[in-house]
Design a protein around this motif. Structure first.
Motif, mmCIF file in Angstrom:
data_model
loop_
_atom_site.group_PDB
_atom_site.id
_atom_site.type_symbol
_atom_site.label_atom_id
_atom_site.label_comp_id
_atom_site.label_asym_id
_atom_site.label_seq_id
_atom_site.Cartn_x
_atom_site.Cartn_y
_atom_site.Cartn_z
ATOM 1 N N LYS A 34 14.700 -15.431 37.426
ATOM 2 C CA LYS A 34 15.837 -14.534 37.780
ATOM 3 C C LYS A 34 16.187 -14.665 39.351
ATOM 4 C CE LYS A 34 14.030 -11.169 34.420
ATOM 5 N NZ LYS A 34 13.801 -9.689 34.129
ATOM 6 N N LYS A 35 15.239 -14.920 40.212
ATOM 7 C CA LYS A 35 15.716 -15.166 41.669
ATOM 8 C C LYS A 35 16.477 -16.469 41.617
ATOM 9 C CE LYS A 35 15.463 -14.192 45.905
ATOM 10 N NZ LYS A 35 15.861 -15.162 46.680
ATOM 11 N N ARG A 61 21.885 -13.041 29.678
ATOM 12 C CA ARG A 61 21.076 -13.327 30.771
ATOM 13 C C ARG A 61 21.923 -12.737 31.903
ATOM 14 N NH1 ARG A 61 15.641 -13.633 29.281
ATOM 15 N NH2 ARG A 61 15.165 -15.557 27.848
ATOM 16 N N ILE A 62 23.060 -13.212 32.048
ATOM 17 C CA ILE A 62 23.834 -12.800 33.380
ATOM 18 C C ILE A 62 24.031 -11.331 33.346
ATOM 19 C CG2 ILE A 62 26.307 -13.154 34.512
ATOM 20 C CD1 ILE A 62 25.990 -16.192 33.277
ATOM 21 N N LYS A 63 24.399 -10.775 32.193
ATOM 22 C CA LYS A 63 24.725 -9.447 32.085
ATOM 23 C C LYS A 63 23.548 -8.542 32.443
ATOM 24 C CE LYS A 63 26.954 -7.399 28.751
ATOM 25 N NZ LYS A 63 27.554 -7.199 27.305
ATOM 26 N N GLU A 64 22.142 -9.247 32.096
ATOM 27 C CA GLU A 64 21.247 -8.357 32.516
ATOM 28 C C GLU A 64 20.784 -8.267 33.973
ATOM 29 O OE1 GLU A 64 17.939 -10.435 30.596
ATOM 30 O OE2 GLU A 64 18.218 -9.603 28.648
ATOM 31 N N ALA A 109 21.104 -4.784 36.205
ATOM 32 C CA ALA A 109 20.016 -4.307 37.049
ATOM 33 C C ALA A 109 20.556 -4.302 38.238
ATOM 34 C CB ALA A 109 19.019 -5.529 36.798
ATOM 35 N N GLY A 110 21.810 -4.609 38.678
ATOM 36 C CA GLY A 110 22.256 -4.486 40.149
ATOM 37 C C GLY A 110 21.911 -5.682 41.246
ATOM 38 N N ARG A 111 21.246 -6.577 40.675
ATOM 39 C CA ARG A 111 20.516 -7.985 41.210
ATOM 40 C C ARG A 111 21.876 -8.748 41.804
ATOM 41 N NH1 ARG A 111 14.763 -9.678 39.517
ATOM 42 N NH2 ARG A 111 15.055 -10.992 41.110
ATOM 43 N N VAL A 112 22.829 -8.836 41.008
ATOM 44 C CA VAL A 112 24.057 -9.658 41.461
ATOM 45 C C VAL A 112 25.219 -8.606 41.128
ATOM 46 C CG1 VAL A 112 22.947 -12.061 41.338
ATOM 47 C CG2 VAL A 112 24.212 -10.884 39.349
#
Length: 465
Positions: free
Chosen positions: A227-228, A260-263, A267-270
């Motif tokens: 994910k990172k 995966r991108i939507k997740e 999650a506010g990661r990107v």
């Protein structure tokens, strides 16, 4: 009965395995060979058997390396049925239509580039009329149903968890009071992956035909590290206003990437950046995914019920027209372009690579297996100069691999699949893997099952079973 191998023997593409019974022949898969142009033309023009002699084809799933040569069969007199799950029938139809269009387009482009005369031009293997002829022969089946293929032959399809509608195929042949059971794995999926149910445990069999795409390696886990890695890629594109080009199969990989991108965004990661799904086929395939929820796992069904459309968002754009596709090549980033084909052997992604590959700010991301001699394989292997439409082209863009997103079972999964068959099969044929992978898996199976008869067949070989 005899078993012969006319593709995907010590190689990955062109899956074609023929079973000969007294008075009846059937084919397991009829895939298109993908790789070096001259070899592809030879292997796809000459299938290695007489299609007119076939009584039926049983298709494991829709990917072109398993289904893509089907429209060639009617050209040589095939008049039998093609048995396939209902979801796979829908997917295979649009994939074969797309394959015909891509072949015609690529042939026109190459002939124009190489200034071939009318007599010397390269020609597609089939056209839309050939596709329509074979699709009329599709017989859609449900998982688990027992089908009578011929007087002494029955078949059943079992969820393989690889892509929508994928199946392992079990055949039973009864003669003189004895029954022989054969299980063809097709391409096996992985457990705990999004969207689809896990692969069904294998049924008892005397003979197993087992894929070995990842027979000598283990996948990365889809965990924090991956994910990172994805997060860093999107931030890189935002910082450098660059393009992330993702060659991905329109069926399966594209839908999973969207999730995966939507997740990551949820999650506010990107922060979202524009994502262009540049494949008319991917758009049609996504519609078919929506129609076949019977293939979804429990979590995906709940998400559909709670959140609505799984594959839609304001920053995700499906591109259909050639004009809009060409426009992407002149647009500035940041952006993600997901386009087929997954091995870069045709389609729109090759044009995107041609325009993006010489910019060091751009990134080419691979999320699936790249067969030997394909453009995708050359890029994964780090070639500095690669042939694009036959023209040597300098690569300056970065290349990144995400093996953890593969839809294929890895070595551990494949060994566990064999282990789960009780009692163990007496014979195993290891196919659909490059020689190194196939031999490695065969040796591992042999060490666990010392008395088992294990064969890694050669192309064109015939075996009495």
């Amino acid at each position: 009965m005899n078993l012969s191998f006319h593709g995907a023997a010590r190689s990955v593409t062109g899956s074609r395995h023929m079973l000969e019974f007294p008075g009846f022949r059937l084919l397991l898969d009829c895939g298109l060979f993908q790789g070096r142009r001259d070899e592809a033309f030879r292997q796809n023009r000459h299938l290695g058997f007489d299609p007119k002699s076939l009584g039926a084809v049983l298709l494991s799933h829709a990917h072109i390396d398993h289904s893509g040569a089907l429209p060639i069969l009617p050209q040589y007199g095939f008049s039998g049925k093609v048995y396939v799950t209902r979801a796979s029938a829908d997917l295979t139809t649009i994939m074969l239509e797309d394959s015909a269009r891509v072949q015609e387009s690529d042939c026109r482009y190459v002939n124009k580039k190489e200034q071939r005369g009318e007599n010397a031009c390269i020609r597609p293997f089939y056209d839309g009329d050939d596709v329509r002829k074979i699709v009329r022969r599709f017989e859609g089946v449900r998982y688990g149903d027992s089908l009578k293929i011929a007087p002494r032959i029955t078949a059943s399809f079992h969820d393989a968890g690889h892509i929508l509608g994928s199946a392992a195929i079990r055949l039973k042949y009864t003669a003189r009071g004895n029954t022989t059971t054969l299980l063809f794995s097709g391409d096996l999926g992985r457990s705990n992956m999004p969207i689809l149910r896990d692969p069904e445990p294998p049924a008892r069999c005397d003979i197993l035909i087992l894929e070995s795409t990842y027979g000598d390696r283990l996948h990365e886990q889809v965990g924090e590290e991956m994910k990172k890695k994805a997060q860093d890629l999107i931030e890189h594109a935002r910082l450098h206003k660059s393009k992330i080009i993702v060659p991905a199969f329109a069926v399966g990989r594209t839908q999973e990437l969207i999730m995966r991108i939507k997740e990551l965004v949820s999650a506010g990661r990107v922060d979202p950046i524009p994502i262009y799904i540049d494949s008319p086929l991917a758009g049609k395939a996504t519609e078919i995914f929506r129609r076949h929820r019977e293939c979804f796992d429990e979590e995906t069904l709940k998400t559909f019920s709670a959140e609505g459309d799984l594959f839609a968002s304001r920053y995700i754009h499906f591109i259909s027209s050639p004009e809009d596709s060409k426009r992407l090549n002149t647009m500035k980033g940041p952006m993600v372009i997901i386009s087929s084909s997954g091995m870069c052997e045709g389609g729109r992604v090759v044009h995107h690579l041609k325009h993006a590959i010489q910019d060091e700010a751009n990134v080419i991301v691979f999320v699936g297996f790249q067969a030997e001699h394909t453009l995708g394989r050359k890029l994964v292997e780090g070639w500095d100069v690669v042939p694009i439409f036959g023209v040597p082209t300098k690569r300056r863009a970065q290349v990144v691999k995400f093996n953890g997103l593969s839809a294929h079972a890895d070595r551990h999964d494949l060994l566990a699949y064999v282990r789960a068959i009780e009692p163990p099969p007496s014979r195993v044929f290891v196919v659909h893997g490059e020689e190194k992978q196939a031999l490695s898996l065969a040796a591992a199976i042999q060490s666990e099952h010392p008395g088992m008869d294990i064969t890694v067949p050669h192309l064109g070989s015939t075996h009495d079973i």
